[in-house]
Enzyme design. Structure first.
Site, PDB file in Angstrom:
ATOM      1  N   LYS A   1      -0.596 -79.653  12.228  1.00  0.00           N
ATOM      2  CA  LYS A   1      -1.026 -80.012  13.586  1.00  0.00           C
ATOM      3  C   LYS A   1       0.179 -79.901  14.497  1.00  0.00           C
ATOM      4  O   LYS A   1       1.312 -80.043  14.049  1.00  0.00           O
ATOM      5  CB  LYS A   1      -1.534 -81.457  13.624  1.00  0.00           C
ATOM      6  CG  LYS A   1      -2.439 -81.745  14.783  1.00  0.00           C
ATOM      7  CD  LYS A   1      -3.869 -81.409  14.434  1.00  0.00           C
ATOM      8  CE  LYS A   1      -4.804 -81.521  15.602  1.00  0.00           C
ATOM      9  NZ  LYS A   1      -6.206 -81.397  15.151  1.00  0.00           N
TER      10      LYS A   1
ATOM     11  N   ASP B   1      -7.213 -77.968  20.336  1.00  0.00           N
ATOM     12  CA  ASP B   1      -7.580 -79.374  20.149  1.00  0.00           C
ATOM     13  C   ASP B   1      -7.688 -79.900  21.583  1.00  0.00           C
ATOM     14  O   ASP B   1      -7.840 -79.103  22.529  1.00  0.00           O
ATOM     15  CB  ASP B   1      -6.515 -80.112  19.310  1.00  0.00           C
ATOM     16  CG  ASP B   1      -7.008 -81.459  18.778  1.00  0.00           C
ATOM     17  OD1 ASP B   1      -7.659 -81.483  17.735  1.00  0.00           O
ATOM     18  OD2 ASP B   1      -6.744 -82.501  19.423  1.00  0.00           O
TER      19      ASP B   1
ATOM     20  N   GLY C   1     -17.586 -88.716  24.990  1.00  0.00           N
ATOM     21  CA  GLY C   1     -16.838 -87.502  25.299  1.00  0.00           C
ATOM     22  C   GLY C   1     -17.709 -86.563  26.107  1.00  0.00           C
ATOM     23  O   GLY C   1     -18.931 -86.790  26.263  1.00  0.00           O
ATOM     24  N   PHE C   2     -17.092 -85.527  26.650  1.00  0.00           N
ATOM     25  CA  PHE C   2     -17.875 -84.503  27.382  1.00  0.00           C
ATOM     26  C   PHE C   2     -17.245 -83.129  27.201  1.00  0.00           C
ATOM     27  O   PHE C   2     -17.649 -82.163  27.833  1.00  0.00           O
ATOM     28  CB  PHE C   2     -17.970 -84.863  28.878  1.00  0.00           C
ATOM     29  CG  PHE C   2     -16.679 -84.660  29.634  1.00  0.00           C
ATOM     30  CD1 PHE C   2     -15.643 -85.567  29.497  1.00  0.00           C
ATOM     31  CD2 PHE C   2     -16.482 -83.556  30.447  1.00  0.00           C
ATOM     32  CE1 PHE C   2     -14.441 -85.380  30.167  1.00  0.00           C
ATOM     33  CE2 PHE C   2     -15.283 -83.366  31.125  1.00  0.00           C
ATOM     34  CZ  PHE C   2     -14.258 -84.287  30.980  1.00  0.00           C
TER      35      PHE C   2
END
Ligand code: GLU
Length: 446
Positions: A126, A166, A237-238
Protein backbone atom coordinates in the site's frame (compact mmCIF):
# COMPACT_ATOMS: atom_id res chain seq x y z
CA UNK A 1 -4.87 -17.88 24.57
CA UNK A 2 -5.67 -14.21 25.05
CA UNK A 3 -2.51 -13.82 27.15
CA UNK A 4 -0.51 -15.01 24.12
CA UNK A 5 -2.26 -12.36 22.02
CA UNK A 6 -1.57 -9.70 24.67
CA UNK A 7 2.09 -10.65 24.91
CA UNK A 8 2.45 -10.54 21.14
CA UNK A 9 0.70 -7.16 20.94
CA UNK A 10 3.04 -5.75 23.59
CA UNK A 11 5.96 -6.50 21.27
CA UNK A 12 4.17 -5.04 18.26
CA UNK A 13 3.34 -1.84 20.16
CA UNK A 14 6.88 -1.44 21.48
CA UNK A 15 8.36 -1.92 18.03
CA UNK A 16 5.81 0.31 16.27
CA UNK A 17 4.98 3.15 18.67
CA UNK A 18 2.29 5.68 17.75
CA UNK A 19 0.62 3.52 15.08
CA UNK A 20 -2.89 2.85 16.47
CA UNK A 21 -4.52 1.80 13.19
CA UNK A 22 -1.72 -0.69 12.52
CA UNK A 23 -2.04 -2.09 16.06
CA UNK A 24 -5.80 -2.44 15.57
CA UNK A 25 -5.41 -4.39 12.31
CA UNK A 26 -2.72 -6.67 13.75
CA UNK A 27 -4.74 -7.32 16.91
CA UNK A 28 -7.75 -8.47 14.93
CA UNK A 29 -5.73 -10.84 12.76
CA UNK A 30 -3.60 -12.24 15.57
CA UNK A 31 -6.69 -12.86 17.75
CA UNK A 32 -8.10 -15.07 14.97
CA UNK A 33 -4.79 -16.83 14.39
CA UNK A 34 -3.60 -17.78 17.87
CA UNK A 35 -5.62 -21.05 18.01
CA UNK A 36 -4.26 -22.03 14.57
CA UNK A 37 -0.69 -21.28 15.65
CA UNK A 38 -1.16 -23.31 18.83
CA UNK A 39 -2.38 -26.30 16.80
CA UNK A 40 0.38 -25.98 14.16
CA UNK A 41 3.74 -25.51 15.90
CA UNK A 42 5.50 -25.09 12.53
CA UNK A 43 4.21 -21.49 12.33
CA UNK A 44 5.80 -20.72 15.66
CA UNK A 45 9.00 -22.54 14.77
CA UNK A 46 9.36 -20.48 11.58
CA UNK A 47 8.42 -17.28 13.49
CA UNK A 48 5.73 -16.57 10.91
CA UNK A 49 3.74 -14.14 13.08
CA UNK A 50 6.82 -12.14 14.01
CA UNK A 51 7.84 -12.02 10.34
CA UNK A 52 4.43 -11.29 8.85
CA UNK A 53 3.89 -8.12 10.93
CA UNK A 54 7.20 -6.69 9.73
CA UNK A 55 6.97 -5.05 6.27
CA UNK A 56 9.62 -6.35 3.89
CA UNK A 57 10.36 -2.73 3.06
CA UNK A 58 9.01 0.78 3.73
CA UNK A 59 9.91 3.56 1.33
CA UNK A 60 9.32 7.16 2.44
CA UNK A 61 10.18 10.11 0.28
CA UNK A 62 9.85 13.85 -0.18
CA UNK A 63 7.51 15.05 -2.92
CA UNK A 64 8.17 18.63 -3.99
CA UNK A 65 5.97 20.35 -6.55
CA UNK A 66 5.00 23.86 -7.59
CA UNK A 67 1.37 24.97 -7.27
CA UNK A 68 -0.57 27.26 -9.64
CA UNK A 69 0.54 30.34 -7.71
CA UNK A 70 4.19 29.42 -8.25
CA UNK A 71 4.62 28.40 -4.60
CA UNK A 72 6.67 25.34 -3.68
CA UNK A 73 4.71 22.61 -1.87
CA UNK A 74 6.21 19.77 0.14
CA UNK A 75 4.39 16.49 0.71
CA UNK A 76 5.46 13.09 1.93
CA UNK A 77 5.16 9.96 -0.22
CA UNK A 78 5.16 6.34 0.94
CA UNK A 79 5.13 2.78 -0.34
CA UNK A 80 4.84 -0.04 2.16
CA UNK A 81 5.99 -3.28 0.47
CA UNK A 82 4.58 -5.60 3.08
CA UNK A 83 4.73 -9.18 1.86
CA UNK A 84 5.71 -10.77 -1.46
CA UNK A 85 5.37 -14.46 -0.53
CA UNK A 86 2.62 -15.20 -3.05
CA UNK A 87 3.22 -12.55 -5.76
CA UNK A 88 4.42 -9.04 -6.53
CA UNK A 89 3.33 -6.40 -4.02
CA UNK A 90 -0.16 -5.21 -4.95
CA UNK A 91 -2.33 -2.53 -3.41
CA UNK A 92 -3.61 0.97 -3.85
CA UNK A 93 -2.27 4.47 -3.33
CA UNK A 94 -4.21 6.76 -1.00
CA UNK A 95 -3.97 10.53 -1.35
CA UNK A 96 -5.61 12.15 1.68
CA UNK A 97 -4.51 14.64 4.30
CA UNK A 98 -4.88 11.97 7.03
CA UNK A 99 -2.33 9.62 5.42
CA UNK A 100 0.54 8.60 7.69
CA UNK A 101 2.66 5.50 8.23
CA UNK A 102 0.20 3.93 10.69
CA UNK A 103 -2.67 4.10 8.20
CA UNK A 104 -0.60 2.76 5.32
CA UNK A 105 0.81 -0.07 7.42
CA UNK A 106 -2.69 -1.08 8.50
CA UNK A 107 -3.86 -1.00 4.89
CA UNK A 108 -0.80 -2.86 3.62
CA UNK A 109 -1.17 -5.50 6.33
CA UNK A 110 -4.86 -6.04 5.49
CA UNK A 111 -3.94 -6.25 1.83
CA UNK A 112 -1.72 -9.32 2.44
CA UNK A 113 -4.70 -11.40 3.58
CA UNK A 114 -7.20 -9.82 1.20
CA UNK A 115 -5.02 -10.55 -1.82
CA UNK A 116 -4.39 -14.11 -0.64
CA UNK A 117 -8.17 -14.67 -0.47
CA UNK A 118 -8.69 -13.57 -4.08
CA UNK A 119 -7.11 -16.83 -5.33
CA UNK A 120 -4.80 -14.72 -7.53
CA UNK A 121 -0.99 -14.46 -7.13
CA UNK A 122 -0.62 -11.04 -5.48
CA UNK A 123 1.44 -9.97 -2.47
CA UNK A 124 0.44 -7.15 -0.14
CA UNK A 125 1.41 -3.48 -0.39
CA UNK A 126 0.00 0.00 0.00
CA UNK A 127 1.20 3.54 -0.51
CA UNK A 128 0.16 7.11 -0.84
CA UNK A 129 0.70 10.61 0.37
CA UNK A 130 -0.66 13.28 2.69
CA UNK A 131 -1.36 15.27 -0.48
CA UNK A 132 -5.03 16.33 -0.52
CA UNK A 133 -6.46 16.48 -4.06
CA UNK A 134 -9.51 18.38 -2.75
CA UNK A 135 -9.56 21.93 -4.10
CA UNK A 136 -6.53 21.37 -6.36
CA UNK A 137 -6.61 22.13 -10.07
CA UNK A 138 -6.00 19.39 -12.65
CA UNK A 139 -2.63 20.99 -13.33
CA UNK A 140 -1.68 20.84 -9.65
CA UNK A 141 -2.76 17.20 -9.38
CA UNK A 142 -0.68 16.42 -12.47
CA UNK A 143 2.38 18.20 -11.10
CA UNK A 144 2.07 16.33 -7.82
CA UNK A 145 1.56 12.95 -9.50
CA UNK A 146 4.56 13.48 -11.78
CA UNK A 147 6.80 14.37 -8.87
CA UNK A 148 5.47 11.46 -6.77
CA UNK A 149 6.04 8.96 -9.59
CA UNK A 150 9.53 10.25 -10.40
CA UNK A 151 10.62 8.88 -7.04
CA UNK A 152 8.27 5.89 -6.74
CA UNK A 153 9.23 4.42 -10.12
CA UNK A 154 12.60 3.32 -8.75
CA UNK A 155 10.82 0.75 -6.61
CA UNK A 156 7.93 -0.58 -8.73
CA UNK A 157 7.40 -2.61 -11.91
CA UNK A 158 4.92 -5.08 -13.39
CA UNK A 159 6.69 -8.02 -11.69
CA UNK A 160 7.79 -6.13 -8.56
CA UNK A 161 5.03 -3.92 -7.24
CA UNK A 162 1.84 -2.82 -8.97
CA UNK A 163 0.04 0.14 -7.33
CA UNK A 164 -3.56 1.16 -8.05
CA UNK A 165 -6.13 3.61 -6.70
CA UNK A 166 -7.68 4.09 -3.28
CA UNK A 167 -9.24 7.13 -1.58
CA UNK A 168 -8.21 10.25 -3.55
CA UNK A 169 -6.68 8.26 -6.40
CA UNK A 170 -8.98 7.53 -9.34
CA UNK A 171 -8.70 7.42 -13.13
CA UNK A 172 -7.28 10.94 -13.41
CA UNK A 173 -4.45 10.33 -10.95
CA UNK A 174 -3.63 6.87 -12.37
CA UNK A 175 -3.37 8.51 -15.82
CA UNK A 176 -0.87 11.14 -14.69
CA UNK A 177 1.14 8.56 -12.71
CA UNK A 178 1.22 6.14 -15.65
CA UNK A 179 2.24 8.87 -18.11
CA UNK A 180 5.24 9.83 -16.00
CA UNK A 181 6.31 6.21 -15.47
CA UNK A 182 6.14 5.52 -19.20
CA UNK A 183 8.01 8.70 -20.04
CA UNK A 184 10.95 8.02 -17.74
CA UNK A 185 11.15 4.23 -18.08
CA UNK A 186 10.32 4.19 -21.78
CA UNK A 187 8.10 1.17 -21.16
CA UNK A 188 4.40 0.58 -21.74
CA UNK A 189 3.63 -2.09 -19.14
CA UNK A 190 0.97 -3.01 -16.63
CA UNK A 191 2.79 -1.24 -13.79
CA UNK A 192 -0.43 0.28 -12.45
CA UNK A 193 -4.01 -0.98 -12.45
CA UNK A 194 -7.18 1.05 -12.72
CA UNK A 195 -5.89 2.41 -16.02
CA UNK A 196 -8.14 4.01 -18.65
CA UNK A 197 -9.96 1.64 -21.01
CA UNK A 198 -8.07 2.97 -24.05
CA UNK A 199 -4.64 2.30 -22.59
CA UNK A 200 -4.69 -1.09 -20.92
CA UNK A 201 -7.34 -0.75 -18.24
CA UNK A 202 -9.80 -3.54 -17.55
CA UNK A 203 -13.47 -3.15 -18.19
CA UNK A 204 -15.51 -3.43 -14.93
CA UNK A 205 -12.53 -2.23 -12.77
CA UNK A 206 -14.36 0.98 -11.70
CA UNK A 207 -17.40 -1.02 -10.56
CA UNK A 208 -15.45 -3.98 -9.20
CA UNK A 209 -15.17 -3.18 -5.47
CA UNK A 210 -18.83 -2.22 -5.11
CA UNK A 211 -20.10 -5.11 -7.25
CA UNK A 212 -17.89 -7.50 -5.29
CA UNK A 213 -19.27 -6.32 -1.93
CA UNK A 214 -22.80 -6.94 -3.11
CA UNK A 215 -21.94 -10.36 -4.60
CA UNK A 216 -20.46 -11.23 -1.21
CA UNK A 217 -23.57 -9.95 0.59
CA UNK A 218 -25.75 -12.11 -1.68
CA UNK A 219 -23.66 -15.17 -0.80
CA UNK A 220 -24.05 -14.46 2.92
CA UNK A 221 -27.80 -13.98 2.57
CA UNK A 222 -28.09 -17.11 0.42
CA UNK A 223 -26.59 -19.14 3.27
CA UNK A 224 -29.68 -18.12 5.28
CA UNK A 225 -32.12 -18.75 2.45
CA UNK A 226 -32.44 -14.99 1.86
CA UNK A 227 -31.60 -12.59 -0.96
CA UNK A 228 -31.25 -8.84 -1.50
CA UNK A 229 -34.50 -8.67 -3.42
CA UNK A 230 -36.89 -6.37 -1.54
CA UNK A 231 -34.40 -5.60 1.26
CA UNK A 232 -33.75 -2.10 2.60
CA UNK A 233 -30.05 -1.27 2.41
CA UNK A 234 -28.12 1.53 4.15
CA UNK A 235 -24.82 2.49 2.53
CA UNK A 236 -22.25 5.03 3.69
CA UNK A 237 -19.83 6.93 1.48
CA UNK A 238 -20.55 8.26 -2.01
CA UNK A 239 -17.30 7.47 -3.85
CA UNK A 240 -16.26 4.65 -6.10
CA UNK A 241 -17.10 1.78 -3.74
CA UNK A 242 -20.49 3.19 -2.67
CA UNK A 243 -21.43 3.91 -6.28
CA UNK A 244 -20.70 0.34 -7.41
CA UNK A 245 -22.52 -1.08 -4.39
CA UNK A 246 -25.64 1.07 -4.93
CA UNK A 247 -25.67 0.12 -8.62
CA UNK A 248 -25.47 -3.64 -8.02
CA UNK A 249 -27.73 -3.74 -4.94
CA UNK A 250 -30.43 -1.80 -6.82
CA UNK A 251 -30.06 -4.09 -9.84
CA UNK A 252 -30.66 -7.06 -7.54
CA UNK A 253 -33.92 -5.57 -6.29
CA UNK A 254 -32.80 -3.87 -3.06
CA UNK A 255 -33.98 -0.43 -1.98
CA UNK A 256 -30.86 1.58 -1.10
CA UNK A 257 -31.97 4.47 1.12
CA UNK A 258 -28.77 6.22 2.26
CA UNK A 259 -25.38 7.47 1.13
CA UNK A 260 -23.10 9.77 3.12
CA UNK A 261 -20.19 12.18 2.88
CA UNK A 262 -17.99 14.17 5.25
CA UNK A 263 -20.90 16.64 5.60
CA UNK A 264 -23.61 14.14 6.72
CA UNK A 265 -25.99 11.61 5.18
CA UNK A 266 -29.06 11.66 2.94
CA UNK A 267 -32.16 9.52 3.37
CA UNK A 268 -34.01 8.70 0.17
CA UNK A 269 -36.94 6.47 1.06
CA UNK A 270 -37.83 5.81 -2.59
CA UNK A 271 -34.40 4.34 -3.23
CA UNK A 272 -31.31 5.56 -5.05
CA UNK A 273 -31.86 4.42 -8.63
CA UNK A 274 -31.65 5.48 -12.28
CA UNK A 275 -30.47 9.06 -12.76
CA UNK A 276 -29.84 9.32 -9.02
CA UNK A 277 -27.05 6.74 -9.33
CA UNK A 278 -25.58 8.69 -12.26
CA UNK A 279 -25.72 11.82 -10.12
CA UNK A 280 -23.38 10.12 -7.62
CA UNK A 281 -20.74 10.17 -10.36
CA UNK A 282 -21.37 13.87 -10.95
CA UNK A 283 -21.04 14.57 -7.22
CA UNK A 284 -17.72 12.78 -7.16
CA UNK A 285 -16.46 14.56 -10.28
CA UNK A 286 -17.37 17.95 -8.73
CA UNK A 287 -14.91 17.14 -5.91
CA UNK A 288 -17.03 19.18 -3.50
CA UNK A 289 -17.31 16.28 -1.00
CA UNK A 290 -20.92 17.28 -0.24
CA UNK A 291 -23.80 14.77 -0.32
CA UNK A 292 -26.12 17.64 0.62
CA UNK A 293 -26.04 18.37 -3.13
CA UNK A 294 -28.01 15.13 -3.64
CA UNK A 295 -30.64 16.19 -1.09
CA UNK A 296 -30.98 19.61 -2.74
CA UNK A 297 -31.31 18.12 -6.21
CA UNK A 298 -33.81 15.36 -5.43
CA UNK A 299 -35.66 16.96 -2.50
CA UNK A 300 -34.85 14.32 0.11
CA UNK A 301 -33.84 14.64 3.75
CA UNK A 302 -30.26 15.58 4.69
CA UNK A 303 -28.83 15.03 8.17
CA UNK A 304 -25.79 17.27 8.65
CA UNK A 305 -22.85 15.83 10.58
CA UNK A 306 -24.65 12.49 11.10
CA UNK A 307 -23.96 8.94 9.98
CA UNK A 308 -26.63 6.71 8.39
CA UNK A 309 -26.58 3.92 11.00
CA UNK A 310 -29.68 5.20 12.79
CA UNK A 311 -31.83 4.32 9.78
CA UNK A 312 -33.84 1.08 9.89
CA UNK A 313 -32.28 -1.24 7.32
CA UNK A 314 -31.99 -4.99 6.74
CA UNK A 315 -28.47 -4.73 5.41
CA UNK A 316 -25.75 -2.15 6.19
CA UNK A 317 -22.77 -1.62 3.90
CA UNK A 318 -20.18 0.84 5.24
CA UNK A 319 -18.20 2.09 2.21
CA UNK A 320 -16.56 5.30 3.48
CA UNK A 321 -13.38 4.85 5.55
CA UNK A 322 -11.71 3.22 8.54
CA UNK A 323 -13.43 3.32 11.95
CA UNK A 324 -16.54 5.11 10.63
CA UNK A 325 -18.93 2.76 12.47
CA UNK A 326 -18.57 2.55 16.26
CA UNK A 327 -20.19 0.91 19.27
CA UNK A 328 -23.31 3.12 19.38
CA UNK A 329 -23.87 2.68 15.67
CA UNK A 330 -23.55 -1.11 16.02
CA UNK A 331 -26.07 -1.10 18.88
CA UNK A 332 -28.51 0.87 16.72
CA UNK A 333 -28.02 -1.52 13.83
CA UNK A 334 -28.82 -4.51 16.06
CA UNK A 335 -31.79 -2.71 17.65
CA UNK A 336 -33.17 -1.99 14.18
CA UNK A 337 -33.09 -5.69 13.36
CA UNK A 338 -30.45 -5.74 10.60
CA UNK A 339 -29.50 -9.21 9.37
CA UNK A 340 -26.19 -8.40 7.69
CA UNK A 341 -23.32 -5.92 7.79
CA UNK A 342 -20.88 -6.15 4.92
CA UNK A 343 -17.77 -3.92 4.84
CA UNK A 344 -17.07 -2.10 1.59
CA UNK A 345 -14.33 0.11 3.04
CA UNK A 346 -11.17 -1.11 4.74
CA UNK A 347 -11.78 -1.67 8.50
CA UNK A 348 -14.82 0.68 8.72
CA UNK A 349 -16.12 -0.98 11.91
CA UNK A 350 -14.29 -0.40 15.19
CA UNK A 351 -13.30 -3.50 17.21
CA UNK A 352 -16.17 -2.74 19.66
CA UNK A 353 -18.70 -2.64 16.80
CA UNK A 354 -17.35 -5.88 15.33
CA UNK A 355 -17.68 -7.59 18.69
CA UNK A 356 -21.32 -6.51 18.97
CA UNK A 357 -22.17 -7.95 15.53
CA UNK A 358 -20.43 -11.25 16.26
CA UNK A 359 -21.91 -11.59 19.76
CA UNK A 360 -25.36 -11.03 18.29
CA UNK A 361 -24.55 -13.61 15.62
CA UNK A 362 -25.68 -11.55 12.67
CA UNK A 363 -23.99 -11.97 9.28
CA UNK A 364 -20.90 -9.78 9.41
CA UNK A 365 -18.17 -9.68 6.74
CA UNK A 366 -14.84 -7.88 7.19
CA UNK A 367 -13.51 -5.69 4.37
CA UNK A 368 -10.57 -7.94 3.61
CA UNK A 369 -13.05 -10.55 2.35
CA UNK A 370 -16.00 -8.44 1.21
CA UNK A 371 -14.17 -5.62 -0.59
CA UNK A 372 -11.61 -7.82 -2.33
CA UNK A 373 -13.44 -7.44 -5.66
CA UNK A 374 -11.48 -4.28 -6.50
CA UNK A 375 -8.06 -5.80 -6.17
CA UNK A 376 -9.36 -9.00 -7.82
CA UNK A 377 -10.21 -7.16 -11.02
CA UNK A 378 -6.85 -5.39 -10.68
CA UNK A 379 -5.35 -8.89 -10.74
CA UNK A 380 -7.41 -9.66 -13.85
CA UNK A 381 -6.15 -6.39 -15.38
CA UNK A 382 -2.56 -7.58 -14.77
CA UNK A 383 -3.35 -10.87 -16.51
CA UNK A 384 -4.88 -9.12 -19.52
CA UNK A 385 -1.88 -6.77 -19.74
CA UNK A 386 0.57 -9.67 -19.54
CA UNK A 387 -1.34 -11.49 -22.32
CA UNK A 388 -1.76 -8.27 -24.37
CA UNK A 389 -5.50 -8.84 -24.66
CA UNK A 390 -8.73 -7.41 -23.27
CA UNK A 391 -11.66 -9.46 -22.01
CA UNK A 392 -15.31 -8.49 -22.43
CA UNK A 393 -17.45 -7.09 -19.60
CA UNK A 394 -19.23 -10.45 -19.31
CA UNK A 395 -15.95 -12.33 -18.97
CA UNK A 396 -14.55 -10.00 -16.30
CA UNK A 397 -17.81 -9.76 -14.37
CA UNK A 398 -18.30 -13.52 -14.31
CA UNK A 399 -14.69 -14.04 -13.11
CA UNK A 400 -15.28 -11.41 -10.41
CA UNK A 401 -18.49 -13.15 -9.35
CA UNK A 402 -16.72 -16.55 -9.11
CA UNK A 403 -13.86 -15.02 -7.10
CA UNK A 404 -16.29 -13.48 -4.58
CA UNK A 405 -18.03 -16.86 -4.26
CA UNK A 406 -14.64 -18.52 -3.71
CA UNK A 407 -13.76 -15.99 -1.00
CA UNK A 408 -17.08 -16.63 0.69
CA UNK A 409 -16.48 -20.40 0.55
CA UNK A 410 -13.04 -19.98 2.17
CA UNK A 411 -14.57 -17.92 5.00
CA UNK A 412 -17.18 -20.63 5.59
CA UNK A 413 -14.55 -23.39 5.48
CA UNK A 414 -12.28 -21.75 8.06
CA UNK A 415 -14.77 -19.70 10.07
CA UNK A 416 -17.67 -22.04 10.88
CA UNK A 417 -18.08 -22.46 14.64
CA UNK A 418 -19.41 -25.59 16.38
CA UNK A 419 -22.95 -24.13 16.55
CA UNK A 420 -22.92 -23.46 12.78
CA UNK A 421 -22.40 -19.67 13.04
CA UNK A 422 -19.93 -18.43 10.44
CA UNK A 423 -17.37 -16.09 11.96
CA UNK A 424 -16.25 -14.41 8.72
CA UNK A 425 -13.49 -12.49 10.54
CA UNK A 426 -11.80 -15.68 11.69
CA UNK A 427 -12.51 -17.40 8.39
CA UNK A 428 -10.93 -14.63 6.30
CA UNK A 429 -7.92 -14.20 8.56
CA UNK A 430 -7.18 -17.92 8.82
CA UNK A 431 -7.70 -18.77 5.12
CA UNK A 432 -5.57 -15.80 3.98
CA UNK A 433 -2.89 -16.51 6.57
CA UNK A 434 -2.42 -20.21 5.78
CA UNK A 435 -1.74 -19.53 2.10
CA UNK A 436 0.83 -16.82 2.84
CA UNK A 437 2.41 -18.56 5.84
CA UNK A 438 2.89 -21.87 4.01
CA UNK A 439 4.45 -20.00 1.07
CA UNK A 440 6.84 -18.21 3.44
CA UNK A 441 7.88 -21.56 4.91
CA UNK A 442 8.42 -23.03 1.41
CA UNK A 443 10.68 -20.11 0.47
CA UNK A 444 12.98 -20.33 3.49
CA UNK A 445 14.21 -17.60 5.79
CA UNK A 446 14.21 -14.58 3.46
N1 GLU B 1 -7.40 0.12 -2.92
C1 GLU B 1 -8.13 -1.07 -3.24
C2 GLU B 1 -8.15 -1.99 -2.03
O1 GLU B 1 -8.18 -1.52 -0.92
C3 GLU B 1 -7.67 -1.72 -4.54
C4 GLU B 1 -6.23 -2.10 -4.59
C5 GLU B 1 -5.76 -2.56 -5.97
O2 GLU B 1 -6.56 -2.62 -6.90
O3 GLU B 1 -4.56 -2.86 -6.08
O4 GLU B 1 -8.18 -3.19 -2.13
Amino acid sequence: MSSAVDAFMEQVKTKNPGQPEFHQAVFEVVSSLMPVIEKNPKYDEYKILERIVEPERVIMFRVNWVDDKGEIQVNRGYRVQFNSAIGPYKGGLRFHRSVNLSILKFLGFEQIFKNALTTLPMGGGKGGSDFDPKGKSDNEVMKFCQSFMTELLKYIGPNTDVPAGDIGVGGREIGYLFGQYKRIRGEFTGVLTGKGRNWGGSIVRPEATGFGVIYFTEEMLKSKGESLDGKTVAISGFGNVAWGAVTKATALGANVVTISGPDGYIYDKDGIKGEKIDYMLEMRASRRDKVKDYADKFGVEFFPGKRPWVVKADVCVPCATQNELGKDDAENIIKNGAIAVCEGANMPCTPEATEIFINNKILYAPGKAANAGGVSVSGLEMTQNAMHIGWTAEEVDSKLHSIMQAIHAQCVEYGTEPDGYVNYVNGANIAGFIKVADSMIDQGVV
